[in-house]
Enzyme design. Structure first.
Site, short mmCIF file in Angstrom:
data_model
loop_
_atom_site.label_atom_id
_atom_site.label_comp_id
_atom_site.label_asym_id
_atom_site.label_seq_id
_atom_site.Cartn_x
_atom_site.Cartn_y
_atom_site.Cartn_z
N ASP A 22 -8.30 -7.25 0.08
CA ASP A 22 -7.46 -7.36 1.27
C ASP A 22 -8.25 -6.82 2.45
O ASP A 22 -9.14 -5.99 2.28
CB ASP A 22 -6.16 -6.56 1.13
N ASP A 59 0.86 -1.17 0.00
CA ASP A 59 0.00 0.00 0.00
C ASP A 59 0.90 1.23 0.00
O ASP A 59 2.04 1.18 0.47
CB ASP A 59 -0.92 -0.03 1.22
N CYS A 101 -7.76 -26.84 13.10
CA CYS A 101 -8.89 -27.77 13.12
C CYS A 101 -8.44 -29.23 13.09
O CYS A 101 -9.12 -30.10 13.64
CB CYS A 101 -9.84 -27.48 11.97
N CYS A 107 -7.47 -26.95 8.12
CA CYS A 107 -6.42 -26.06 8.61
C CYS A 107 -5.68 -26.73 9.78
O CYS A 107 -6.23 -27.63 10.43
CB CYS A 107 -7.00 -24.71 9.04
N CYS A 162 -12.86 -28.87 8.19
CA CYS A 162 -11.79 -27.92 7.84
C CYS A 162 -10.44 -28.61 7.99
O CYS A 162 -10.19 -29.32 8.97
CB CYS A 162 -11.87 -26.69 8.74
N HIS A 167 -6.72 -20.42 11.54
CA HIS A 167 -7.98 -20.89 10.97
C HIS A 167 -8.60 -19.86 10.05
O HIS A 167 -9.02 -20.18 8.92
CB HIS A 167 -8.98 -21.24 12.08
#
Length: 376
Positions: free
Chosen positions: A271, A89, A314, A311, A309, A340
């Site tokens: 974003d 940015d 999880c 991830c 999930c 997560h």
């Protein structure tokens, strides 16, 4: 550089090639403002979570540790050991967020550092110099993000100045890329559309900046106080005037539902700090809505955050355990929650891309847009 692979309604499936890898779009950029994801995640974690592109902030890295320090260490990629694309940015958002600490002139903006009170000047050339030193793949133009609502005469004058700043950014970006010590001579510049909540100013500004034929265009100045319906309306109004063969980036947005609705209107890049910020407070995204892990009902819940999930959080830990960590103030609790949520966002984008590829995005939108942002 950008290939529009196919469309499904207004939803777009694309591919953007950078010096540090190819980005499949639509994409969510994981926000590491100061070259780190808040929550204790490093570059290898982001790779495991499916992050395609990381976002860092020009102003913050200029203030600390300093862009020249980063340049001397080979640029931001080497500094943070991240091998995939980076977008920086421009520092323009700080024109908005640090309103009490700045003064705007035609040359640029005089800031007072939020860290130590030191006086800082940043204009288009300074922003491009910092971003060149950082070596990001995508540099954002220096602009003014106005508050919503703002008086129309002020917004009209602001977009005229932002266009002049963009022209200066384009010249400076080319000059810095041509220097022999540029960390990333393939860095490209995205312009930013402004205009507040005024349809005619948004259209006028997009038409102006489209003439500069930049590699990409962002929609800025939204999600800064206006109702969600107004944001969607502005997208409906301005995107028909954005170049169809260039990526479109909706800055600072947002919730999973915002992303689905943005894709439905033709946005390619997103974003937001929301997934990591909310996660550190126990607010977690699932396909059924948002859960607050601080609630008492999860104290004895042995299920993962979301059934099915994949991830790391999880696969290995229960809601009860992660809630205990949060309540005990253990840093691991926040790290697992951020893990997560970023997995969820990155794989949400995979699902969206697959739905566009298979011509079923409208069905996907109807199923998830109403429920995915609801609080359970």
């Amino acid at each position: 550089m950008f290939t529009l692979i196919k469309t499904n309604g207004l939803a777009r499936r694309g591919r953007f090639v950078t010096p540090h890898g190819t980005i499949e779009t639509p994409v969510f950029m994981n926000v590491g403002t100061q070259a780190a994801i808040k929550g204790g995640l490093g570059a290898r974690d982001l790779e495991e979570l499916g992050c395609q592109i990381e976002l860092s902030n020009t102003y913050h890295l200029h203030v600390r540790p300093g862009h020249e320090l980063i340049r001397e260490r080979g640029g931001l990629h080497r500094f943070m050991n991240w091998k995939r694309p980076i977008l920086t940015d421009s520092g323009g958002f700080q024109v908005f967020s640090l309103a009490s600490l700045r003064k705007i002139t035609e040359e640029g903006v005089h800031f007072q550092s939020h860290v130590d009170g030191k006086r800082i000047f940043m204009g288009p050339e300074e922003s491009m110099a910092v971003q060149s030193a950082l070596g990001s793949d995508i540099a954002m133009a220096f602009d003014e993000c106005v508050a919503n609502p703002s008086p129309k005469p002020y917004v009209a004058a602001s977009i005229e100045r932002t266009t002049r700043w963009l022209e200066r950014c384009k010249r400076a970006n080319a000059e810095f890329n041509a220097q022999s010590n540029a960390p990333n001579p393939g860095q490209v510049l995205f312009g930013i559309n402004q205009g507040g909540t005024f349809d005619d100013l948004r259209i006028e500004h997009m038409q102006q900046i489209a003439e500069l034929d930049l590699p990409g265009y962002a929609i800025g100045g939204l999600a800064v106080g206006e109702p969600t319906e107004v944001m969607y309306h502005i997208l409906d109004v301005v995107l028909p005037y954005a170049p169809a063969n260039k990526p479109r980036y909706l800055m600072g947005v947002g919730t999973p539902a915002n992303i689905i609705e943005g894709v439905a209107r033709g946005i390619d890049f997103f974003d937001c700090v929301m997934p990591s910020r909310n996660a550190r407070h126990g607010h977690l995204n699932t396909h059924a809505g948002i859960i607050n892990l601080n609630n008492n009902k999860y104290a004895t819940d042995d299920r993962p955050i979301e059934e099915g999930c994949q991830c790391p959080a999880c696969r290995n830990y229960s809601r009860a355990y992660i809630r205990h960590l949060l309540k005990a103030g253990e840093l691991l609790g926040g790290r697992l929650c951020v893990t997560h949520n970023l997995w969820f966002y990155n794989h949400l984008m995979e699902e969206i891309r697959a739905a566009i590829d298979e011509d079923r995005f409208d069905e996907y939108r109807r199923e998830y847009s109403p429920i995915i942002a609801k609080r359970i």
